[in-house]
Design an enzyme around this catalytic site. Structure first.
Site, PDB file in Angstrom:
ATOM      1  N   THR A 110      -1.574  -5.366 -11.382  1.00  0.00           N
ATOM      2  CA  THR A 110      -2.304  -4.141 -11.029  1.00  0.00           C
ATOM      3  C   THR A 110      -2.959  -3.471 -12.224  1.00  0.00           C
ATOM      4  O   THR A 110      -4.121  -3.047 -12.169  1.00  0.00           O
ATOM      5  CB  THR A 110      -1.344  -3.132 -10.361  1.00  0.00           C
ATOM      6  OG1 THR A 110      -0.762  -3.733  -9.214  1.00  0.00           O
ATOM      7  CG2 THR A 110      -2.079  -1.863  -9.955  1.00  0.00           C
ATOM      8  N   GLN A 139      -4.111  -5.453  -5.242  1.00  0.00           N
ATOM      9  CA  GLN A 139      -4.380  -4.175  -5.874  1.00  0.00           C
ATOM     10  C   GLN A 139      -5.619  -4.284  -6.768  1.00  0.00           C
ATOM     11  O   GLN A 139      -5.809  -5.286  -7.459  1.00  0.00           O
ATOM     12  CB  GLN A 139      -3.180  -3.724  -6.708  1.00  0.00           C
ATOM     13  CG  GLN A 139      -1.918  -3.497  -5.890  1.00  0.00           C
ATOM     14  CD  GLN A 139      -1.046  -4.732  -5.791  1.00  0.00           C
ATOM     15  OE1 GLN A 139      -1.537  -5.866  -5.829  1.00  0.00           O
ATOM     16  NE2 GLN A 139       0.259  -4.524  -5.654  1.00  0.00           N
ATOM     17  N   ASP A 162      -4.982   0.951  -4.225  1.00  0.00           N
ATOM     18  CA  ASP A 162      -4.768   1.449  -5.596  1.00  0.00           C
ATOM     19  C   ASP A 162      -6.066   1.850  -6.292  1.00  0.00           C
ATOM     20  O   ASP A 162      -6.297   1.493  -7.461  1.00  0.00           O
ATOM     21  CB  ASP A 162      -4.019   0.422  -6.443  1.00  0.00           C
ATOM     22  CG  ASP A 162      -2.588   0.204  -5.987  1.00  0.00           C
ATOM     23  OD1 ASP A 162      -2.172   0.853  -5.014  1.00  0.00           O
ATOM     24  OD2 ASP A 162      -1.888  -0.605  -6.603  1.00  0.00           O
ATOM     25  N   ASP A 185      -1.916   3.357  -0.740  1.00  0.00           N
ATOM     26  CA  ASP A 185      -1.465   4.000  -1.985  1.00  0.00           C
ATOM     27  C   ASP A 185      -2.634   4.228  -2.928  1.00  0.00           C
ATOM     28  O   ASP A 185      -2.511   4.021  -4.151  1.00  0.00           O
ATOM     29  CB  ASP A 185      -0.410   3.136  -2.692  1.00  0.00           C
ATOM     30  CG  ASP A 185       0.790   2.839  -1.823  1.00  0.00           C
ATOM     31  OD1 ASP A 185       1.086   3.633  -0.911  1.00  0.00           O
ATOM     32  OD2 ASP A 185       1.442   1.801  -2.051  1.00  0.00           O
ATOM     33  N   ARG A 241       3.912   8.291   0.345  1.00  0.00           N
ATOM     34  CA  ARG A 241       5.256   7.727   0.234  1.00  0.00           C
ATOM     35  C   ARG A 241       5.625   7.737  -1.254  1.00  0.00           C
ATOM     36  O   ARG A 241       4.748   7.591  -2.117  1.00  0.00           O
ATOM     37  CB  ARG A 241       5.338   6.319   0.815  1.00  0.00           C
ATOM     38  CG  ARG A 241       4.401   5.293   0.194  1.00  0.00           C
ATOM     39  CD  ARG A 241       4.635   3.920   0.800  1.00  0.00           C
ATOM     40  NE  ARG A 241       3.724   2.906   0.244  1.00  0.00           N
ATOM     41  CZ  ARG A 241       3.858   1.603   0.449  1.00  0.00           C
ATOM     42  NH1 ARG A 241       4.859   1.140   1.190  1.00  0.00           N
ATOM     43  NH2 ARG A 241       3.003   0.748  -0.082  1.00  0.00           N
ATOM     44  N   TRP A 243       6.587   6.547  -4.696  1.00  0.00           N
ATOM     45  CA  TRP A 243       6.674   5.351  -5.519  1.00  0.00           C
ATOM     46  C   TRP A 243       7.937   5.389  -6.384  1.00  0.00           C
ATOM     47  O   TRP A 243       8.538   4.365  -6.668  1.00  0.00           O
ATOM     48  CB  TRP A 243       5.413   5.245  -6.380  1.00  0.00           C
ATOM     49  CG  TRP A 243       5.293   3.996  -7.184  1.00  0.00           C
ATOM     50  CD1 TRP A 243       5.931   2.803  -6.963  1.00  0.00           C
ATOM     51  CD2 TRP A 243       4.470   3.794  -8.337  1.00  0.00           C
ATOM     52  NE1 TRP A 243       5.553   1.875  -7.911  1.00  0.00           N
ATOM     53  CE2 TRP A 243       4.657   2.450  -8.771  1.00  0.00           C
ATOM     54  CE3 TRP A 243       3.578   4.608  -9.041  1.00  0.00           C
ATOM     55  CZ2 TRP A 243       3.996   1.927  -9.870  1.00  0.00           C
ATOM     56  CZ3 TRP A 243       2.916   4.084 -10.132  1.00  0.00           C
ATOM     57  CH2 TRP A 243       3.134   2.765 -10.537  1.00  0.00           C
TER      58      TRP A 243
END
Length: 324
Positions: A110, A139, A162, A185, A241, A243
């Protein structure tokens, strides 16, 4: 003696040239893909900026598509990268986490996928688009930040999973009048960030945020007066959420669509229900109803909400005011 002078003269000349660099001043540098500016790439303009400048330097980027993988290094400060037109001045690249190379047979991961990585402090982006246009194969970060006191004004950040990584504990970021889109996310990391009047566009049934705020940091992500919208085929979206265990995310005075799940938040891991800091205050829209929110999230009282100001949130290291 003559030999010593002969050896020293080139060095003295080089030092003199550096000291007299025509770019060592607060004048604006112009970048244009068509060759009408001083440079054709943004990277070239960044390279001529002096380390630790004590004056404000603008890199003005004319309309065009700039396929560049950029780093603003940690020794640069007080730089503003300003586009001619937000929607027509685009920095783009297409790395994603699952690209395999001989050096990285398992994928690049990532944190190497960024289009733009900002390591320096006191950097401003204005009127420009930063995009990671990789296919949905993993990602793919558009903006990766590590510096402190960063401002993003009237910018677009385009990607999928991401999109925006706020990647350094103890750093402060301010997004004003920005557009951010993604799938999963797509706003994530440990920094303290204030989003004001931003448009957040969800492209998949997934999660908007994944904060990783450390336990000892009072504030993580704050969305104030923002608007959440979704793609036509999106049916269910979580606000966030965690991480990491103590993730902090607050939505206040935001417009939430009906596609926000009634529960609002997901725990990611069950034990994080005990520590995650998920908050809301006076949101509106079909997705703002609070009667079915998870029990471990909280609605702020009016008195508590009044204490959430930019001045208080950004007083981590000093009294930074991003509006100055």
């Amino acid at each position: 003696m003559k030999r010593i002078l002969t050896l020293l003269l080139p060095l003295l000349a080089a030092l003199s040239a550096n000291a007299a660099s025509k770019y060592d001043n607060p004048d604006t540098i112009v970048v244009a893909r068509d060759g009408t500016g001083e440079f054709r790439t943004i990277d070239e303009a960044i390279e001529v900026c002096r380390a630790f400048m004590d004056y404000h330097k603008v890199i003005f980027v004319k309309k065009g598509i700039y396929k560049e993988k950029l780093i603003v290094p940690q020794w640069l400060q007080n730089i503003e990268i300003c586009g001619e037109d937000r929607d027509a001045t685009i920095i783009t690249y297409d790395d994603h986490a699952n690209i395999k190379t001989a050096e990285r047979p398992n994928g690049m991961g990532t944190f190497r996928t960024y289009t733009l990585r900002i390591e320096g402090n006191d950097i401003t982006l204005k009127n420009i688009t930063v995009e990671n246009n990789a296919a949905r194969l993993g990602q793919a970060v558009a903006l990766h930040t590590e510096g402190d006191r960063l401002k993003f004004i009237n910018c677009r950040f385009l990607g999928n999973q991401d999109t925006v990584y706020t990647g350094m504990t103890g750093t402060r970021l301010y997004f004003l009048d920005c557009y951010i889109e993604g799938t999963t996310d797509f706003i994530f990391g440990p920094s303290t960030v204030w989003f004001e009047h931003c448009d957040i566009y969800c492209k998949a049934n997934s999660y908007i945020t994944a904060a990783s705020t450390p336990q000892n940091v009072a504030y993580g992500y704050i969305f104030n007066n923002c608007t959440i919208t979704v793609a036509a085929d999106v049916k269910q979206v979580y606000l966030g959420r965690p991480w990491r265990d103590y993730a902090y995310t607050l939505f206040m005075h935001c417009q939430l669509p009906g596609q926000i799940r009634p529960q609002g938040w997901h725990h990611w891991q069950k034990e994080r229900e005990q520590t995650a800091r998920y908050l809301e205050f006076e949101n509106t829209g079909d997705g703002a109803a609070t009667d079915k929110r998870v029990e471990w999230s909280r609605q702020l009282s009016k008195k508590e909400a009044q204490q959430i100001t930019k001045e208080r949130v950004f007083s981590i290291n000093d009294q930074w005011n991003p509006n100055e």
